[in-house]
Design a protein around this motif. Sequence first.
Motif, PDB file in Angstrom:
ATOM      1  N   LEU A   1       0.835  -1.206   0.000  1.00  0.00           N
ATOM      2  CA  LEU A   1       0.000   0.000   0.000  1.00  0.00           C
ATOM      3  C   LEU A   1       0.867   1.251   0.000  1.00  0.00           C
ATOM      4  CD1 LEU A   1      -3.093  -0.205   2.339  1.00  0.00           C
ATOM      5  CD2 LEU A   1      -2.980  -0.144  -0.152  1.00  0.00           C
ATOM      6  N   GLU A   2       1.931   1.199   0.803  1.00  0.00           N
ATOM      7  CA  GLU A   2       2.819   2.354   0.883  1.00  0.00           C
ATOM      8  C   GLU A   2       3.397   2.670  -0.497  1.00  0.00           C
ATOM      9  OE1 GLU A   2       5.746   2.305   4.097  1.00  0.00           O
ATOM     10  OE2 GLU A   2       7.110   3.378   2.757  1.00  0.00           O
ATOM     11  N   GLU A   3       3.787   1.626  -1.205  1.00  0.00           N
ATOM     12  CA  GLU A   3       4.309   1.806  -2.557  1.00  0.00           C
ATOM     13  C   GLU A   3       3.265   2.476  -3.455  1.00  0.00           C
ATOM     14  OE1 GLU A   3       7.209   1.605  -4.210  1.00  0.00           O
ATOM     15  OE2 GLU A   3       7.711   1.590  -2.057  1.00  0.00           O
ATOM     16  N   ASP A   4       2.042   1.921  -3.409  1.00  0.00           N
ATOM     17  CA  ASP A   4       0.973   2.429  -4.277  1.00  0.00           C
ATOM     18  C   ASP A   4       0.573   3.851  -3.910  1.00  0.00           C
ATOM     19  OD1 ASP A   4       1.047   0.006  -5.453  1.00  0.00           O
ATOM     20  OD2 ASP A   4      -0.727  -0.807  -4.444  1.00  0.00           O
ATOM     21  N   LEU A   5       0.680   4.144  -2.616  1.00  0.00           N
ATOM     22  CA  LEU A   5       0.265   5.465  -2.139  1.00  0.00           C
ATOM     23  C   LEU A   5       1.154   6.567  -2.740  1.00  0.00           C
ATOM     24  CD1 LEU A   5      -1.811   6.679  -0.226  1.00  0.00           C
ATOM     25  CD2 LEU A   5      -0.229   6.345   1.663  1.00  0.00           C
ATOM     26  N   ARG A   6       2.398   6.189  -3.052  1.00  0.00           N
ATOM     27  CA  ARG A   6       3.331   7.191  -3.588  1.00  0.00           C
ATOM     28  C   ARG A   6       2.821   7.806  -4.894  1.00  0.00           C
ATOM     29  NH1 ARG A   6       7.793   7.249  -0.619  1.00  0.00           N
ATOM     30  NH2 ARG A   6       7.995   5.420   0.713  1.00  0.00           N
ATOM     31  N   ASP A   7       2.120   6.999  -5.707  1.00  0.00           N
ATOM     32  CA  ASP A   7       1.674   7.515  -7.005  1.00  0.00           C
ATOM     33  C   ASP A   7       0.188   7.814  -7.037  1.00  0.00           C
ATOM     34  OD1 ASP A   7       4.257   6.748  -7.800  1.00  0.00           O
ATOM     35  OD2 ASP A   7       3.515   4.695  -8.124  1.00  0.00           O
ATOM     36  N   ALA A   8      -0.505   7.560  -5.917  1.00  0.00           N
ATOM     37  CA  ALA A   8      -1.966   7.635  -5.936  1.00  0.00           C
ATOM     38  C   ALA A   8      -2.464   9.025  -6.326  1.00  0.00           C
ATOM     39  CB  ALA A   8      -2.517   7.234  -4.579  1.00  0.00           C
ATOM     40  N   LEU A   9      -1.807  10.064  -5.789  1.00  0.00           N
ATOM     41  CA  LEU A   9      -2.237  11.438  -6.084  1.00  0.00           C
ATOM     42  C   LEU A   9      -2.082  11.721  -7.572  1.00  0.00           C
ATOM     43  CD1 LEU A   9      -1.024  14.192  -3.600  1.00  0.00           C
ATOM     44  CD2 LEU A   9      -3.348  13.669  -4.373  1.00  0.00           C
TER      45      LEU A   9
ATOM     46  N   LEU B   1     -13.405  14.777   3.813  1.00  0.00           N
ATOM     47  CA  LEU B   1     -12.761  13.513   4.188  1.00  0.00           C
ATOM     48  C   LEU B   1     -12.165  12.886   2.939  1.00  0.00           C
ATOM     49  CD1 LEU B   1     -15.654  12.411   6.526  1.00  0.00           C
ATOM     50  CD2 LEU B   1     -13.301  12.872   7.281  1.00  0.00           C
ATOM     51  N   VAL B   2     -10.886  12.596   3.004  1.00  0.00           N
ATOM     52  CA  VAL B   2     -10.208  12.122   1.797  1.00  0.00           C
ATOM     53  C   VAL B   2     -10.572  10.665   1.539  1.00  0.00           C
ATOM     54  CG1 VAL B   2      -8.072  11.469   3.000  1.00  0.00           C
ATOM     55  CG2 VAL B   2      -7.982  12.105   0.581  1.00  0.00           C
ATOM     56  N   ARG B   3     -10.732  10.334   0.260  1.00  0.00           N
ATOM     57  CA  ARG B   3     -11.090   8.975  -0.155  1.00  0.00           C
ATOM     58  C   ARG B   3     -10.071   8.486  -1.178  1.00  0.00           C
ATOM     59  NH1 ARG B   3     -13.217   9.108   3.791  1.00  0.00           N
ATOM     60  NH2 ARG B   3     -15.421   9.167   4.343  1.00  0.00           N
ATOM     61  N   TRP B   4      -9.628   7.268  -0.994  1.00  0.00           N
ATOM     62  CA  TRP B   4      -8.692   6.709  -1.956  1.00  0.00           C
ATOM     63  C   TRP B   4      -9.333   5.485  -2.599  1.00  0.00           C
ATOM     64  CZ3 TRP B   4      -3.620   3.646  -0.489  1.00  0.00           C
ATOM     65  CH2 TRP B   4      -2.925   3.299  -1.666  1.00  0.00           C
ATOM     66  N   THR B   5      -9.472   5.522  -3.911  1.00  0.00           N
ATOM     67  CA  THR B   5      -9.949   4.339  -4.616  1.00  0.00           C
ATOM     68  C   THR B   5      -8.755   3.678  -5.282  1.00  0.00           C
ATOM     69  OG1 THR B   5     -11.976   5.554  -5.014  1.00  0.00           O
ATOM     70  CG2 THR B   5     -11.717   3.478  -6.189  1.00  0.00           C
ATOM     71  N   HIS B   6      -8.371   2.561  -4.728  1.00  0.00           N
ATOM     72  CA  HIS B   6      -7.216   1.823  -5.234  1.00  0.00           C
ATOM     73  C   HIS B   6      -7.633   1.080  -6.505  1.00  0.00           C
ATOM     74  CE1 HIS B   6      -4.091  -1.295  -5.286  1.00  0.00           C
ATOM     75  NE2 HIS B   6      -3.375  -0.462  -4.544  1.00  0.00           N
ATOM     76  N   PRO B   7      -6.783   1.099  -7.549  1.00  0.00           N
ATOM     77  CA  PRO B   7      -7.194   0.503  -8.829  1.00  0.00           C
ATOM     78  C   PRO B   7      -7.595  -0.975  -8.693  1.00  0.00           C
ATOM     79  CG  PRO B   7      -4.845   1.100  -8.827  1.00  0.00           C
ATOM     80  CD  PRO B   7      -5.465   1.721  -7.624  1.00  0.00           C
TER      81      PRO B   7
ATOM     82  N   PHE C   1      -4.897   4.504   5.520  1.00  0.00           N
ATOM     83  CA  PHE C   1      -3.777   5.021   4.718  1.00  0.00           C
ATOM     84  C   PHE C   1      -3.181   6.334   5.234  1.00  0.00           C
ATOM     85  CE2 PHE C   1      -7.350   6.811   2.186  1.00  0.00           C
ATOM     86  CZ  PHE C   1      -6.923   8.121   2.023  1.00  0.00           C
ATOM     87  N   ILE C   2      -3.941   7.095   6.041  1.00  0.00           N
ATOM     88  CA  ILE C   2      -3.350   8.334   6.570  1.00  0.00           C
ATOM     89  C   ILE C   2      -2.124   8.021   7.447  1.00  0.00           C
ATOM     90  CG2 ILE C   2      -3.723  10.335   8.115  1.00  0.00           C
ATOM     91  CD1 ILE C   2      -5.017  10.851   5.450  1.00  0.00           C
ATOM     92  N   PRO C   3      -2.223   7.050   8.370  1.00  0.00           N
ATOM     93  CA  PRO C   3      -1.015   6.729   9.151  1.00  0.00           C
ATOM     94  C   PRO C   3       0.148   6.262   8.269  1.00  0.00           C
ATOM     95  CG  PRO C   3      -2.950   5.742  10.176  1.00  0.00           C
ATOM     96  CD  PRO C   3      -3.392   6.300   8.863  1.00  0.00           C
ATOM     97  N   ILE C   4      -0.168   5.548   7.185  1.00  0.00           N
ATOM     98  CA  ILE C   4       0.912   5.121   6.284  1.00  0.00           C
ATOM     99  C   ILE C   4       1.531   6.349   5.619  1.00  0.00           C
ATOM    100  CG2 ILE C   4       1.506   3.761   4.228  1.00  0.00           C
ATOM    101  CD1 ILE C   4      -0.687   1.824   4.921  1.00  0.00           C
TER     102      ILE C   4
ATOM    103  N   LEU D   1       4.484  11.147   3.109  1.00  0.00           N
ATOM    104  CA  LEU D   1       3.658  11.529   1.962  1.00  0.00           C
ATOM    105  C   LEU D   1       2.522  12.458   2.390  1.00  0.00           C
ATOM    106  CD1 LEU D   1       3.367   7.922   0.514  1.00  0.00           C
ATOM    107  CD2 LEU D   1       4.779   9.781  -0.389  1.00  0.00           C
ATOM    108  N   ILE D   2       2.423  12.699   3.696  1.00  0.00           N
ATOM    109  CA  ILE D   2       1.261  13.411   4.207  1.00  0.00           C
ATOM    110  C   ILE D   2       1.278  14.882   3.808  1.00  0.00           C
ATOM    111  CG2 ILE D   2       2.234  14.008   6.479  1.00  0.00           C
ATOM    112  CD1 ILE D   2      -1.372  12.902   5.835  1.00  0.00           C
ATOM    113  N   TRP D   3       2.459  15.422   3.633  1.00  0.00           N
ATOM    114  CA  TRP D   3       2.540  16.837   3.322  1.00  0.00           C
ATOM    115  C   TRP D   3       1.919  17.118   1.963  1.00  0.00           C
ATOM    116  CZ3 TRP D   3       2.632  21.104   5.749  1.00  0.00           C
ATOM    117  CH2 TRP D   3       3.022  22.287   5.132  1.00  0.00           C
ATOM    118  N   ALA D   4       2.314  16.337   0.949  1.00  0.00           N
ATOM    119  CA  ALA D   4       1.771  16.531  -0.404  1.00  0.00           C
ATOM    120  C   ALA D   4       0.275  16.232  -0.421  1.00  0.00           C
ATOM    121  CB  ALA D   4       2.497  15.616  -1.392  1.00  0.00           C
ATOM    122  N   LEU D   5      -0.117  15.149   0.237  1.00  0.00           N
ATOM    123  CA  LEU D   5      -1.523  14.767   0.262  1.00  0.00           C
ATOM    124  C   LEU D   5      -2.348  15.840   0.982  1.00  0.00           C
ATOM    125  CD1 LEU D   5      -3.675  12.586  -0.284  1.00  0.00           C
ATOM    126  CD2 LEU D   5      -3.107  11.588   1.931  1.00  0.00           C
TER     127      LEU D   5
END
Length: 728
Positions: A351-359, A385-391, A401-404, A410-414
């Motif tokens: 998830l951490e890997e995927d989160l890097r490109d999610a934005l 409230l932020v929502r992430w739809t993983h492919p 995912f916020i704690p990740i 990655l929290i600053w950019a997000l």
Amino acid sequence: MNRPVLRPEEPENNAATDGGGRGFLGKFGAGRAAARRIEAAPSIHTKEALLLLQNYEESGQGWFWSTDANGRLTYITDTVAQQMGRSAAALMGASFAELFLPVDSHGERQRTLPFLLTRQSKFDELPLRCAFEGDRWWAVSGRPHFDGGGRFTGYRGSGIDITEQRRSAEDASRLAMYDSLTGLANRFNISKKLDTTLAAFAQQQRSCAIMLLDLDRFKQVNDTLGHPAGDALLKQVAGRLLKIVGDKEMVSRLGGDEFQIILPDVEDRGKLGDLASDIINSLSQPYSVEGSRCIIGASVGVAISPFDGDNSDNLVRNADLALYAAKGNGRGRFAFYSSDLHQAAEDRRALEEDLRDALARGEMALAYQPIVKAKTNVVTGTEALVRWTHPERGPISPALFIPIAEEANLIWALGEWVLRKACEDAARWPGAMRVAVNVSPIQFANPDLPKIVASALASSGLPPEQLELEITESVFLGDSKDTAAMFKALKGLGVRLALDDFGTGYSSLGYLQSAPFDKIKIDQSFVRGATEPGSRNGAIIAAIVALAEALEMETTAEGIESLDQLGLIRKLNVSHVQGYVYSKPVSNDELLGHAETGNWMIEPAGPARQRNDRFQMFRKVGAVHDNYRYTVVMRNLSATGAFIEGIMNVPLGTQFVIDFGEGQLVTATVRRSKNHQQGIEFETSMVSDGNGGLCTRHRVSPYLIAAASQQAGIALPHFTTTSDWAGK
Ligand code: C2E
Ligand code: MG
Ligand code: MG
């Protein structure tokens, strides 16, 4: 002074030259030389030797003793007699053996002094402790003496003081076994202890739990208040742990802010969960360190032998994985090891890997949940409230995912993206609806935050008073000067500030007076507790509301789902409500549809009362009845029962053993039955697994399974797997 005369003509007297030269006089060259000269020219040298020996005795480096054939003292150097709290004269005739106690020899085999004396053996540097004064040690040597006819005449010997050596050796072994800061057992010590415990317990088929504990936000304290403060804090943590656990030898500091506890003969996960919660609660209470108040938290991972590993390496590794899971679940929690954690840890890394490109891939979106004025049902604003739809995996909860994102930097950019998007959307809403944006403590600690907020406001054109930043109490854990400066800078921009999740963490009313909040959000767990009988949460909420009103702050109750909760909240005068009873979070388009008119009102709707927490789930488990094992799907699990699906027409009152896997078996009785669905009641309640889920209190021990499989056929029936009801 009672001083025997050295008589050089006695051949056996010359102990300095016998054997390895380690005995009487063997410790000092001057004595040896003197003794030789005694042989050569007795008259002059005897005197000389006596003087030398006297000097030597007086120097305190060594002492002499002799006994008669009955072991009664005939000579002892006066200085050592005095160290024993006696005079040499007083000791004459005393039993030599009774002057000493054996020294604890740390398990080495050691002949005792009385044994050696009765055997008339010679002995060298036998460590002995003074029988009268507790803290003196000597290495004592002795030689038996015989007359011309070979009859034993007594002992002569020497001794040296080894008190200092022993003390430093003890210090060294203390250092090797104990943590010098906290005095707790160290890593080496506890791992040895765990090894031996597990080995012994395996023989006796006993269980043993371990807890690994890691402090949350300790690094922050260390960085902001300095290392001496960090050290002082660790000592207090050790003190609190000892108070709860009791057994000093079973608590250790592994290093840094990590601790380990061994709990022999505990396998009840209900008890372990309670103990872990007690530890977390106790360690999360405020500390006073060098005049500053500070707050940290703790996470705990639990593994139990033989279920989760039968040697210390496996057990510690698995407890560590459980700890990692506890932290991943939001910190301040405990988790039990289970084999799915290996997969969960893998997933988290992926998830951490995927989160890097999610934005960049446009997978993030915002949902807005209405915040409603309790008295009028009018929507005054929303929370973004932020929502992430993983492919592949679909929607993923921000709680996951916020704690990740926080950990992976990655929290600053997000956070910046959320802020800009929320401002853009809100600027287009009709009326003066406010938008609340969650700000992570990590964003709050960044001095650039006010610049980003100002820029988001400027480019969207949203009036600052329509933006509310939600922060949690953990921001107060940092340096109070920086925190105050950040509050000032943000207030300077004209935005509103809300204190989020009040009632979950440290909940100090003191914060409210010192920080310029416009709103307090009371956490859903706190509100839920308030409807339980006997709860004092209602009284506390009333106090918070009174204080907030006095300080001209609004209050929002979060997570209100049922009408009884809403009734209570209204009665307690909480000014705003956010929860499913009004609306779930909705997309921006949906919001625009509702808010068109500029006056958005929602009628509350929901269940009359809050139900006993049930976990919506879809999980395959085994249901064993007679010799049949059915695979069923379990839904709506609660501590006391569940629904199962997959077998047709089961009679009421049927008993099953539900197999949740990993030795978790529960006896259950069918209380409701309709077609393929049964409501079952558990014979013994399940317990919290620390992560919002449930687990059985006990598991079937691998020892039992091993024993049973040895007598296969008797204890373990052979199941036939079926999905049609085969019972009678
Ligand atoms: P929060 O700020 O306390 O947000 C409220 C959470 O409660 C939301 O969960 C919301 O969907 C949920 N909720 C609201 N009403 C009810 C209800 O009646 N029943 C139940 N069971 N839940 C309700 P969500 O969206 O899953 O967000 C979880 C947390 O993740 C948030 O808690 C917040 O701490 C964090 N979060 C969400 N978005 C962001 C963000 O953009 N930035 C940061 N830093 N954190 C965010
Ligand atoms: Mg919030
Ligand atoms: Mg909240």
